[in-house]
Design a protein around this motif. Structure first.
Motif, PDB file in Angstrom:
ATOM      1  N   PHE A 119     -22.222  19.590  21.457  1.00 31.30           N
ATOM      2  CA  PHE A 119     -23.103  20.766  21.024  1.00 31.30           C
ATOM      3  C   PHE A 119     -22.972  22.067  21.904  1.00 31.30           C
ATOM      4  N   LYS A 120     -23.242  22.012  23.036  1.00 30.57           N
ATOM      5  CA  LYS A 120     -23.234  23.126  24.031  1.00 30.57           C
ATOM      6  C   LYS A 120     -21.991  23.818  24.106  1.00 30.57           C
ATOM      7  N   GLU A 121     -20.841  22.968  23.904  1.00 26.05           N
ATOM      8  CA  GLU A 121     -19.571  23.702  24.286  1.00 26.05           C
ATOM      9  C   GLU A 121     -19.020  24.550  23.206  1.00 26.05           C
ATOM     10  N   LEU A 122     -19.664  23.988  21.791  1.00 27.63           N
ATOM     11  CA  LEU A 122     -19.526  24.755  20.670  1.00 27.63           C
ATOM     12  C   LEU A 122     -20.078  25.437  19.909  1.00 27.63           C
ATOM     13  N   SER A 123     -21.448  25.598  20.330  1.00 32.15           N
ATOM     14  CA  SER A 123     -22.617  26.317  19.798  1.00 32.15           C
ATOM     15  C   SER A 123     -22.387  27.850  19.647  1.00 32.15           C
ATOM     16  N   ASP A 124     -21.558  28.440  20.643  1.00 32.51           N
ATOM     17  CA  ASP A 124     -21.090  29.903  20.341  1.00 32.51           C
ATOM     18  C   ASP A 124     -20.035  30.194  19.193  1.00 32.51           C
ATOM     19  N   ASN A 125     -19.375  29.001  18.772  1.00 34.74           N
ATOM     20  CA  ASN A 125     -18.333  28.954  17.815  1.00 34.74           C
ATOM     21  C   ASN A 125     -18.746  28.838  16.195  1.00 34.74           C
ATOM     22  N   TYR A 126     -19.687  27.946  16.243  1.00 29.69           N
ATOM     23  CA  TYR A 126     -20.097  27.323  15.025  1.00 29.69           C
ATOM     24  C   TYR A 126     -21.313  27.109  14.823  1.00 29.69           C
ATOM     25  N   PRO A 127     -21.933  27.066  13.394  1.00 27.08           N
ATOM     26  CA  PRO A 127     -23.440  26.787  13.093  1.00 27.08           C
ATOM     27  C   PRO A 127     -23.512  25.107  13.519  1.00 27.08           C
ATOM     28  N   GLN A 128     -24.920  25.057  13.792  1.00 26.52           N
ATOM     29  CA  GLN A 128     -25.265  23.443  14.294  1.00 26.52           C
ATOM     30  C   GLN A 128     -24.742  22.657  13.079  1.00 26.52           C
ATOM     31  N   THR A 129     -25.110  22.915  11.988  1.00 27.54           N
ATOM     32  CA  THR A 129     -24.661  21.867  10.858  1.00 27.54           C
ATOM     33  C   THR A 129     -23.259  21.480  10.869  1.00 27.54           C
ATOM     34  N   GLU A 130     -22.318  22.368  11.166  1.00 27.37           N
ATOM     35  CA  GLU A 130     -20.945  22.197  11.198  1.00 27.37           C
ATOM     36  C   GLU A 130     -20.665  21.492  12.435  1.00 27.37           C
ATOM     37  N   ILE A 131     -21.186  21.689  13.542  1.00 31.94           N
ATOM     38  CA  ILE A 131     -20.866  20.983  14.606  1.00 31.94           C
ATOM     39  C   ILE A 131     -21.411  19.633  14.502  1.00 31.94           C
ATOM     40  N   GLN A 132     -22.283  19.386  13.803  1.00 35.20           N
ATOM     41  CA  GLN A 132     -22.754  17.902  13.710  1.00 35.20           C
ATOM     42  C   GLN A 132     -21.880  17.150  12.489  1.00 35.20           C
ATOM     43  N   SER A 133     -21.334  18.012  11.734  1.00 38.48           N
ATOM     44  CA  SER A 133     -20.161  17.302  11.091  1.00 38.48           C
ATOM     45  C   SER A 133     -18.813  17.016  11.772  1.00 38.48           C
ATOM     46  N   PHE A 134     -18.561  17.990  12.719  1.00 37.65           N
ATOM     47  CA  PHE A 134     -17.114  17.811  13.472  1.00 37.65           C
ATOM     48  C   PHE A 134     -17.584  16.359  14.099  1.00 37.65           C
ATOM     49  N   PHE A 135     -18.791  16.288  15.014  1.00 41.22           N
ATOM     50  CA  PHE A 135     -19.033  15.223  15.999  1.00 41.22           C
ATOM     51  C   PHE A 135     -19.115  13.793  15.021  1.00 41.22           C
ATOM     52  N   ASN A 136     -19.717  13.699  13.768  1.00 42.38           N
ATOM     53  CA  ASN A 136     -19.652  12.660  13.078  1.00 42.38           C
ATOM     54  C   ASN A 136     -18.386  12.159  12.612  1.00 42.38           C
ATOM     55  N   LEU A 137     -17.420  13.113  12.058  1.00 43.29           N
ATOM     56  CA  LEU A 137     -15.914  12.967  11.931  1.00 43.29           C
ATOM     57  C   LEU A 137     -15.224  12.231  13.071  1.00 43.29           C
ATOM     58  N   LEU A 138     -15.356  13.116  14.249  1.00 38.69           N
ATOM     59  CA  LEU A 138     -14.374  12.671  15.297  1.00 38.69           C
ATOM     60  C   LEU A 138     -14.697  11.225  15.729  1.00 38.69           C
ATOM     61  N   ILE A 139     -16.187  10.869  15.803  1.00 41.09           N
ATOM     62  CA  ILE A 139     -16.769   9.628  16.408  1.00 41.09           C
ATOM     63  C   ILE A 139     -16.451   8.653  15.751  1.00 41.09           C
ATOM     64  N   GLU A 140     -16.590   8.894  14.104  1.00 35.91           N
ATOM     65  CA  GLU A 140     -16.205   7.746  13.011  1.00 35.91           C
ATOM     66  C   GLU A 140     -14.842   7.488  13.234  1.00 35.91           C
ATOM     67  N   HIS A 141     -13.882   8.416  13.580  1.00 38.61           N
ATOM     68  CA  HIS A 141     -12.441   8.306  13.396  1.00 38.61           C
ATOM     69  C   HIS A 141     -12.166   7.577  14.684  1.00 38.61           C
TER      70      HIS A 141
END
Length: 284
Positions: free
Chosen positions: A11-33
């Motif tokens: 979240f810290k690394e991507l907070s300047d690039n994306y909204p929090q909800t989108e970062i959460q979605s990315f995190f979920n997809l990557l970890i699930e994968h």
């Protein structure tokens, strides 16, 4: 590193690039994968250690996300119509509005396939998402899928195996061919339809990563694919056959008029979940 520690870093690394909800979605997809865990399992095991190789992959994913590379390309797969699909930058990432087109076709023909075999052609198949979803959900069908790109068809073939359906693939330039290999009950296409003048409305992650061959048409002839496919459909649709298109939201009426001029009837223009003109159905 524990999952909870990596999440904080992510979240810290991507907070300047994306909204929090989108970062959460990315995190979920990557970890699930990577870990083959669902979101509940992830939440219940915050102290689980991420292995070295997985951590390297995730750190690389952060770098790619900062460059606006779509997460589906990073993972190498996505879901469409409840099915898994491999995606590479040789194919478009399937969109939810295209799922609506598939649902429309299935709804129209599910009763018909109980009594007779249907032959379907998907023109400009890309990842194969339309053809494969139809083959999976419409039993008693022979499905063909055509594309100009051999690399795209290689991905589509892998997806047909992944989803355990038989598709007959055809490598052709639809704008050059004079005839199709069979007569079909259904011809469907989601061809390139974004005009060059609309590029400035598109997100950079699309422009910078997805294949332009599958996206764009010249401003002076934006309906070139619809024109050619409609001509082929006139001679290669069976009696009472159906033509389906995904279309440019700004050119709905123009596309309807084109089909009228070519003799199609009962033309229906349909909006998608975003309430814009996105699909057309027409009969011979």
């Amino acid at each position: 590193m524990q999952i909870q520690e990596f999440k904080q870093l992510f979240f810290k690394e991507l907070s300047d690039n994306y909204p929090q909800t989108e970062i959460q979605s990315f995190f979920n997809l990557l970890i699930e994968h990577l870990l083959k865990m669902n979101r509940v399992e992830i939440a219940l095991q915050p102290n689980l250690i991420i292995g070295k190789d997985d951590l390297i992959f995730l750190q690389d994913a952060i770098s790619k996300l900062k460059k606006e590379i779509p997460v589906q390309y990073i993972i190498g797969e996505t879901e469409f119509f409840g099915l898994p699909f491999k995606v590479t930058n040789d194919v478009l990432i399937p969109r939810p509005e295209t799922e609506e087109l598939v649902h429309w076709i299935i709804k129209d023909h599910l009763d018909k396939v109980q009594n007779s075999e249907l032959k379907i052609l998907d023109i400009g198949t890309g990842s194969g998402c339309i053809a494969i979803s139809l083959a999976k959900n419409l039993p008693n069908t022979n499905v063909y899928a055509l594309d100009i790109s051999k690399k795209a068809l290689k991905v589509a073939e892998e997806n047909s195996l992944k989803n355990n359906v038989a598709i007959q693939f055809i490598t052709e330039d639809i704008l050059s061919i004079k005839k199709l290999p069979h007569q079909f009950d259904i011809i469907v296409s989601n061809p390139p339809y974004v005009r060059e003048l609309e590029k400035n409305q598109m997100q950079q992650n699309v422009l910078g990563n997805e294949p332009h061959l599958a996206l764009f048409v010249k401003d002076e002839n934006p309906l070139v694919f619809y024109d050619k496919i409609a001509d082929l459909a006139k001679t290669h649709l069976k009696k009472n056959g159906t033509l389906y298109f995904e279309i440019n939201q700004y050119l709905g009426e123009e596309t309807v008029q084109l089909l009228h001029q070519k003799g199609f009837k009962e033309i229906q223009l349909k909006k998608d979940i975003f309430e814009v003109n996105r699909m057309i159905k027409a009969f011979l």
